[in-house]
Design a protein around this motif. Structure first.
Motif, PDB file in Angstrom:
ATOM      1  N   ALA A 221       0.825  -1.205   0.000  1.00 60.14           N
ATOM      2  CA  ALA A 221       0.000   0.000   0.000  1.00 60.14           C
ATOM      3  C   ALA A 221       0.859   1.255   0.000  1.00 60.14           C
ATOM      4  O   ALA A 221       0.562   2.231  -0.703  1.00 60.14           O
ATOM      5  CB  ALA A 221      -0.932   0.001   1.211  1.00 60.14           C
ATOM      6  N   CYS A 222       1.956   1.239   0.789  1.00 59.58           N
ATOM      7  CA  CYS A 222       2.859   2.395   0.817  1.00 59.58           C
ATOM      8  C   CYS A 222       3.573   2.554  -0.524  1.00 59.58           C
ATOM      9  O   CYS A 222       3.749   3.663  -1.033  1.00 59.58           O
ATOM     10  CB  CYS A 222       3.877   2.248   1.941  1.00 59.58           C
ATOM     11  N   ARG A 223       3.998   1.396  -1.070  1.00 55.89           N
ATOM     12  CA  ARG A 223       4.673   1.456  -2.373  1.00 55.89           C
ATOM     13  C   ARG A 223       3.723   1.955  -3.448  1.00 55.89           C
ATOM     14  O   ARG A 223       4.088   2.727  -4.336  1.00 55.89           O
ATOM     15  CB  ARG A 223       5.216   0.066  -2.708  1.00 55.89           C
ATOM     16  N   PHE A 224       2.476   1.537  -3.354  1.00 54.97           N
ATOM     17  CA  PHE A 224       1.464   2.018  -4.310  1.00 54.97           C
ATOM     18  C   PHE A 224       1.307   3.534  -4.225  1.00 54.97           C
ATOM     19  O   PHE A 224       1.269   4.236  -5.243  1.00 54.97           O
ATOM     20  CB  PHE A 224       0.125   1.340  -4.029  1.00 54.97           C
ATOM     21  N   GLU A 225       1.202   4.063  -2.997  1.00 53.22           N
ATOM     22  CA  GLU A 225       1.029   5.516  -2.851  1.00 53.22           C
ATOM     23  C   GLU A 225       2.215   6.264  -3.434  1.00 53.22           C
ATOM     24  O   GLU A 225       2.053   7.302  -4.083  1.00 53.22           O
ATOM     25  CB  GLU A 225       0.842   5.865  -1.375  1.00 53.22           C
ATOM     26  N   ARG A 226       3.440   5.739  -3.201  1.00 50.17           N
ATOM     27  CA  ARG A 226       4.627   6.407  -3.733  1.00 50.17           C
ATOM     28  C   ARG A 226       4.629   6.404  -5.258  1.00 50.17           C
ATOM     29  O   ARG A 226       4.828   7.440  -5.913  1.00 50.17           O
ATOM     30  CB  ARG A 226       5.897   5.736  -3.204  1.00 50.17           C
ATOM     31  N   LEU A 227       4.392   5.232  -5.858  1.00 52.18           N
ATOM     32  CA  LEU A 227       4.412   5.136  -7.325  1.00 52.18           C
ATOM     33  C   LEU A 227       3.290   5.945  -7.958  1.00 52.18           C
ATOM     34  O   LEU A 227       3.478   6.601  -8.996  1.00 52.18           O
ATOM     35  CB  LEU A 227       4.301   3.664  -7.743  1.00 52.18           C
ATOM     36  N   ALA A 228       2.115   5.915  -7.345  1.00 55.22           N
ATOM     37  CA  ALA A 228       0.989   6.684  -7.889  1.00 55.22           C
ATOM     38  C   ALA A 228       1.278   8.174  -7.840  1.00 55.22           C
ATOM     39  O   ALA A 228       0.960   8.920  -8.782  1.00 55.22           O
ATOM     40  CB  ALA A 228      -0.296   6.367  -7.126  1.00 55.22           C
ATOM     41  N   GLY A 229       1.888   8.640  -6.744  1.00 52.17           N
ATOM     42  CA  GLY A 229       2.253  10.052  -6.644  1.00 52.17           C
ATOM     43  C   GLY A 229       3.292  10.450  -7.672  1.00 52.17           C
ATOM     44  O   GLY A 229       3.217  11.516  -8.289  1.00 52.17           O
ATOM     45  N   GLN A 230       4.302   9.579  -7.884  1.00 55.06           N
ATOM     46  CA  GLN A 230       5.316   9.873  -8.893  1.00 55.06           C
ATOM     47  C   GLN A 230       4.708   9.875 -10.302  1.00 55.06           C
ATOM     48  O   GLN A 230       5.076  10.696 -11.149  1.00 55.06           O
ATOM     49  CB  GLN A 230       6.433   8.832  -8.802  1.00 55.06           C
ATOM     50  N   GLY A 231       3.775   8.956 -10.524  1.00 53.08           N
ATOM     51  CA  GLY A 231       3.115   8.921 -11.827  1.00 53.08           C
ATOM     52  C   GLY A 231       2.316  10.180 -12.092  1.00 53.08           C
ATOM     53  O   GLY A 231       2.344  10.733 -13.199  1.00 53.08           O
ATOM     54  N   ARG A 232       1.597  10.640 -11.060  1.00 49.47           N
ATOM     55  CA  ARG A 232       0.811  11.880 -11.224  1.00 49.47           C
ATOM     56  C   ARG A 232       1.734  13.067 -11.477  1.00 49.47           C
ATOM     57  O   ARG A 232       1.431  13.930 -12.303  1.00 49.47           O
ATOM     58  CB  ARG A 232      -0.041  12.114  -9.988  1.00 49.47           C
ATOM     59  N   ALA A 233       2.868  13.117 -10.786  1.00 45.70           N
ATOM     60  CA  ALA A 233       3.813  14.223 -10.995  1.00 45.70           C
ATOM     61  C   ALA A 233       4.364  14.200 -12.417  1.00 45.70           C
ATOM     62  O   ALA A 233       4.505  15.232 -13.067  1.00 45.70           O
ATOM     63  CB  ALA A 233       4.943  14.140  -9.975  1.00 45.70           C
ATOM     64  N   ALA A 234       4.696  12.993 -12.913  1.00 49.50           N
ATOM     65  CA  ALA A 234       5.190  12.887 -14.284  1.00 49.50           C
ATOM     66  C   ALA A 234       4.138  13.333 -15.284  1.00 49.50           C
ATOM     67  O   ALA A 234       4.444  13.996 -16.287  1.00 49.50           O
ATOM     68  CB  ALA A 234       5.619  11.445 -14.573  1.00 49.50           C
ATOM     69  N   LEU A 235       2.895  12.987 -15.013  1.00 48.05           N
ATOM     70  CA  LEU A 235       1.802  13.414 -15.899  1.00 48.05           C
ATOM     71  C   LEU A 235       1.678  14.932 -15.905  1.00 48.05           C
ATOM     72  O   LEU A 235       1.523  15.553 -16.964  1.00 48.05           O
ATOM     73  CB  LEU A 235       0.491  12.777 -15.425  1.00 48.05           C
ATOM     74  N   ARG A 236       1.777  15.527 -14.727  1.00 49.21           N
ATOM     75  CA  ARG A 236       1.672  16.979 -14.618  1.00 49.21           C
ATOM     76  C   ARG A 236       2.816  17.667 -15.360  1.00 49.21           C
ATOM     77  O   ARG A 236       2.645  18.741 -15.927  1.00 49.21           O
ATOM     78  CB  ARG A 236       1.669  17.388 -13.151  1.00 49.21           C
ATOM     79  N   ASP A 237       4.000  17.023 -15.390  1.00 48.20           N
ATOM     80  CA  ASP A 237       5.160  17.611 -16.050  1.00 48.20           C
ATOM     81  C   ASP A 237       5.205  17.307 -17.546  1.00 48.20           C
ATOM     82  O   ASP A 237       6.170  17.657 -18.228  1.00 48.20           O
ATOM     83  CB  ASP A 237       6.449  17.094 -15.401  1.00 48.20           C
TER      84      ASP A 237
END
Length: 958
Positions: free
Chosen positions: A96-112
């Motif tokens: 669950a923690c790893r999911f939150e980290r990867l999902a956050g990084q994915g959203r940041a990459a999308l925003r960039d």
């Protein structure tokens, strides 16, 4: 060791072997501890959760903890802490923690904008899920809350993944999964929006509309609410998809293509490796038709720009902007418009496109400069040009287009002759003689074949040979195109009846084609004669407009001069254009503007031709009347700069004052010439006197639209009050459009006095007045002003609603530049409370501005993104955005003043934070200098331009 709670709770050794955890109580205990690794979970909650049916027991809990410690061994520590327990493991060992980290990084990459990276990260995150989150403890309220949070994050990650995949073009693959998710979550608007976008991209507009309607219905039935602003905007975009700027397609061909199949393939291969391919050859050799066939093989978008009607560099720029579906400037009134080449670069900088430039030879130097700049600034652009001579720039690949080979020439003649004379047959040798006499030039062959309709093949051969004999003995200094085609056209010309000759030579005054009615009037003929000229290939007709090939038109113009009819034909042409403009003028201020604007756009080149003749003759009266009658169209459509050179020249011919009876026409001319500062200063005072007399307030003048640009143009001049007074005097004018304009101007007068309530009443009356007339342009302008007032008093919801209404109107007009401007305004209203929505609006505004080549709107969007970056603690990004925006701002456009001041203030704040007080002071002084003359109170003016109180304090205190 690894732990999993996204599904059934499980644990694994590093080698992948699973750890037996025991019964449900122990699994529930581990799950609760892993929801927040390292955080203490109270003993009472643990005892209640692991056995909800029994009374909480400390002994039972201790027993389960002991057994869980034994199962996990030394790989994880469960320790007592205060009144509870916690598990000591690294966050990344829990799925669950790893999911939150990867999902956050994915959203940041999308925003960039890194869609590829976003897809990879989000897929890795989503693959961690094996079932419902916290499946072991779904009975408890605490567990349900944690599970809901994780499931919500899962849906958000899914939406982000789809967003990234759609950006990469994966619309078709996304549709099935999106359909299934929308079915399970019918109230989730982002999912619905993603499905709508995917369906629309695949051509499923009808199904996309059905998805929107189903979502709207669910929201109304389940929540009693309507769609969000974002989903409603997507719906409007779907409904108005056809209103977006469209590229000019290559002209549709009505005849077969003969004899150049291998050449087409060769040129298409060249264009895949070379970014500029120029087809060169004599006139009539078939360069244009060849370019059309090559364009049909392109895999990227294709835009076809016909340059033949362009007489100079300005005409070339207008042709390119028109082909790209762009206007010269936005609906907002501007003083110093952006250079066309900059708009073209902005529109093409990141677009994969094949641009076909047809007939470059008569504007060869300008065409070469434009092509060189476009290729240097637009890396994904490829250009296919046709010309009699090379453009002569680095990187150009030349392809010499030669006459048809003998067999192809015979096939072409037979094909075209059969089309006009069913059952046509002729000896191949005889046809070959005709084609050889015509140098196997396709255009010459087609012109000759058209005569088979009325001439026997033997007669045709005799006449053609004689005419070509005369032509071939002409001067060697004459261009090859004229040595060949002149003889062909002369032969065809001499076969016309007298009524056809007169109509054909007088038609040469039309630069942009003509309707049947206009052609008949100017040419002094009837539609039957025009159709006869079409049959003989001297005119073309398409979509109700007649057109003459430029080579034939040039020859016809010479014949017009020889016949001594130039003056009368040009006067008739100018009179016809003037009558059309006068008929259109009242409709442009009412609901019929949507029907009349396209009619005038089609006549734009004819308007400029009439103006050019009036200036060169000179015919001052006709020139002034044309400019005044066209002023409403030019301002509303955003093409006023195309008429500016003629207005400036006419004012130079006039001298100090207007001719008798043409005072209001003169004032309109002065406004159109205002981009030339000396001309404006020389004529402004006289024009003001004329307008004051023409619009006294108790009776209307002839051109109401002049009032609005007059006020806007004088807003930055020293004597603003006179301009305001002139327009405000029309509040009781019998002309309703003038009354609405007067109310709009009165609103700014009230603002200058600090009476916002009176300003709002005036803007409301203006919006109502324009709306009652059906004028979308005026209504949108007034709504934008009302939105600014609403935002100023803190009513952001009303401001946004007003902008939404204005956006709907600009979309009806197809005003993409204005839509970008309004989106940036809406983002300004949202920025303080809805950062995500504001960022989306700014991004959409920037995208529209780039597509339409609007530097001013792009500057506003970049400035807004800079504001957000500064608020979020990223001064480096904010500085980059502010600097980029300042480079694009037009200092002469009144509406850009706010963006300039806010950029300067932001740069001052950044410099101040860095300790560079000298730079901060310079930026603040520049901001104050920009507004010091606009109103008595600089702080109030800064607030009106959107600066926050703390930023106003920073600017004015230094």
């Amino acid at each position: 060791m690894r732990f999993g709670i996204l599904g059934e709770t499980r644990a694994w050794h590093d080698d992948g072997t699973e750890i037996p955890l025991g019964g449900p109580a122990r699994r529930a205990l581990l799950t609760l501890l892993l929801v927040r690794p390292g955080q203490v979970v109270p003993s009472g909650r643990l005892a209640e959760e692991i056995d909800p049916d029994a009374a909480p027991s400390a002994h039972a809990l201790q027993s389960q903890v002991s057994r869980l410690r034994t199962a996990l061994g030394s790989a994880a520590t469960i320790e007592r802490a205060g009144a509870g327990y916690r598990i000591v493991v690294a966050d990344d060992t829990v799925d669950a923690c790893r999911f939150e980290r990867l999902a956050g990084q994915g959203r940041a990459a999308l925003r960039d904008g890194e869609a590829d990276q976003a897809v990879a990260l989000l897929r890795d995150a989503l693959e961690l899920w094996r079932g419902p989150a916290l499946a072991e403890i779904t009975e408890s309220e605490t567990a349900q809350s944690a599970a809901v949070r994780l499931e919500e994050m899962r849906l958000g990650a899914l939406e982000d993944r789809f967003e990234a995949e759609l950006r990469l073009g994966g619309h078709r693959a996304a549709v099935p999964e999106l359909r299934e998710l929308v079915g399970r979550h019918p109230l989730r608007e982002r999912l619905a929006g993603l499905l709508i976008r995917a369906l629309s991209a695949e051509g499923g507009q009808a199904e996309a509309l059905a998805v929107f309607e189903a979502t709207r219905r669910h929201l109304a039935e389940e929540l009693g609410a309507g769609p969000s602003v974002e989903l409603a905007a997507l719906h409007r975009e779907l409904l108005n998809a056809d209103a977006l700027p469209s590229l000019a397609a290559p002209p549709a061909q009505l005849t077969s293509f003969v004899g150049r199949d291998e050449e087409v393939t060769e040129i298409a291969d060249l264009l895949r490796t070379a970014r500029l391919v120029t087809l060169i050859g004599p006139g009539g050799v078939g360069k244009t038709r060849l370019s059309v066939e090559v364009a049909a093989l392109a895999t990227d978008e294709v835009c076809f720009a016909e340059l033949a009607p362009s007489s100079d560099g300005a005409g070339l720029a207008r042709a390119l902007l028109g082909a790209l579906g762009l206007r010269e400037n936005a609906l907002q009134l501007t003083d110093g418009p952006q250079a066309p080449i900059d708009r073209l670069i902005a529109a093409l900088s990141d677009r994969a496109l094949v641009l076909v430039l047809d007939n470059c030879e008569h504007v060869i130097e300008t065409a070469a400069e434009v092509v060189a700049r476009l290729l240097a600034a637009c890396p994904r652009l490829r250009i296919l040009a046709t010309s009699r001579e090379p453009l002569g720039i680095i990187g150009e690949t030349l392809h010499q287009v030669r006459p048809l080979d003998e067999a192809a020439a015979v096939r072409l003649f037979a094909d075209r002759a059969t089309a006009v004379r069913r059952g046509f047959t002729a000896e191949d040798g005889l046809v070959r003689r005709i084609c050889a006499a015509l140098d196997d030039l396709p255009l010459a062959i087609e012109l000759a074949a058209a005569r088979v309709r009325t001439l026997d093949i033997d007669d045709l051969t005799a006449r053609l040979t004689d005419r070509l004999g005369v032509g071939s003995r002409g001067s060697r200094t004459i261009a090859e195109r004229h040595r060949t085609l002149r003889s062909v056209i002369a032969w065809s010309w001499d076969l016309l009846a007298e009524s056809e000759l007169r109509a054909a030579r007088r038609f040469s005054v039309f630069a942009g084609g003509a309707t049947a009615r206009a052609a008949a009037r100017v040419c002094g003929t009837d539609e039957e004669t025009l159709e006869s000229l079409v049959d003989k290939s001297l005119l073309e007709v398409s979509h109700g407009r007649y057109r003459m090939l430029e080579t034939i038109r040039a020859y016809a113009a010479e014949q017009l001069d020889e016949a001594g009819e130039r003056e009368s034909a040009q006067q008739a042409h100018a009179d016809q254009v003037l009558d059309l403009l006068r008929s259109a003028d009242p409709h442009l201020r009412r609901a019929e503007q949507l029907q009349w604007l396209p009619r005038l756009v089609a006549e734009h080149e004819n308007l400029l031709t009439a103006l050019r003749w009036a200036v060169e003759t000179p015919n001052v009266t006709t020139g002034l009347e044309l400019l005044a009658a066209a002023s409403a169209y030019l301002w509303i459509r955003g093409t006023s700069t195309s008429a500016a050179p003629y207005a400036i020249t006419l004012l130079g011919l006039i001298g100090a004052g207007p001719p008798a009876g043409l005072g209001e026409d003169y004032a309109a001319c002065v406004l159109l010439a205002a981009s030339d500062r000396p001309t404006w200063q020389r004529h402004r005072a006289t024009a003001e006197k004329v307008l004051t007399a023409a619009w006294p307030g108790d009776r209307p003048g002839r051109y109401p639209v002049v009032l609005l640009p007059w006020m806007m143009r004088n807003a930055s001049e020293g004597d603003r009050q006179a301009a305001f007074a002139l327009v405000s005097a029309q509040q009781n004018c019998p002309e309703p459009w003038a009354r609405a304009t007067a109310q709009y101007v009165a609103g700014f007068g009230a603002l200058g006095d600090g009476d916002t309530a009176a300003a709002e009443r005036a803007f409301d009356l203006a919006a109502d007045g324009f709306g009652a007339l059906g004028d979308r342009w005026g209504t949108a302008v007034a709504l934008d002003a009302l939105a600014g007032l609403a935002d100023g008093r803190g009513d952001r919801a009303r401001a946004i609603a007003l902008i939404d209404r204005a956006l709907a109107l600009t979309e009806q007009l197809g005003a993409q530049e204005d839509s970008a401007d309004l989106l940036a305004s809406r983002a300004d209203h949202r920025a303080d409370t809805e950062t995500t929505a504001a960022r989306a609006d700014y991004a959409q505004a920037a995208d529209l501005a780039r597509r339409t080549g609007s530097a001013a709107c792009l500057a506003a969007a970049l400035r807004g993104l800079g504001d957000i970056a500064l608020r979020e603690g990223d001064p480096a990004e904010a500085e980059r955005l502010y600097t980029d925006a300042l480079d694009r701002i037009d200092p002469h456009w009144v509406k850009s003043l706010g963006d300039r001041v806010r950029c300067l203030a932001g740069l001052g704040r950044i410099a101040e934070v860095r300790g560079d007080h000298a730079a901060a002071r310079t930026s603040y002084q520049q901001a104050i200098g920009a507004v010091a003359d606009l109103a008595p109170s600089v702080p109030d003016t800064l607030r009106m331009l959107g600066l926050s109180d703390d930023l106003v304090q920073a600017v004015t205190s230094r």
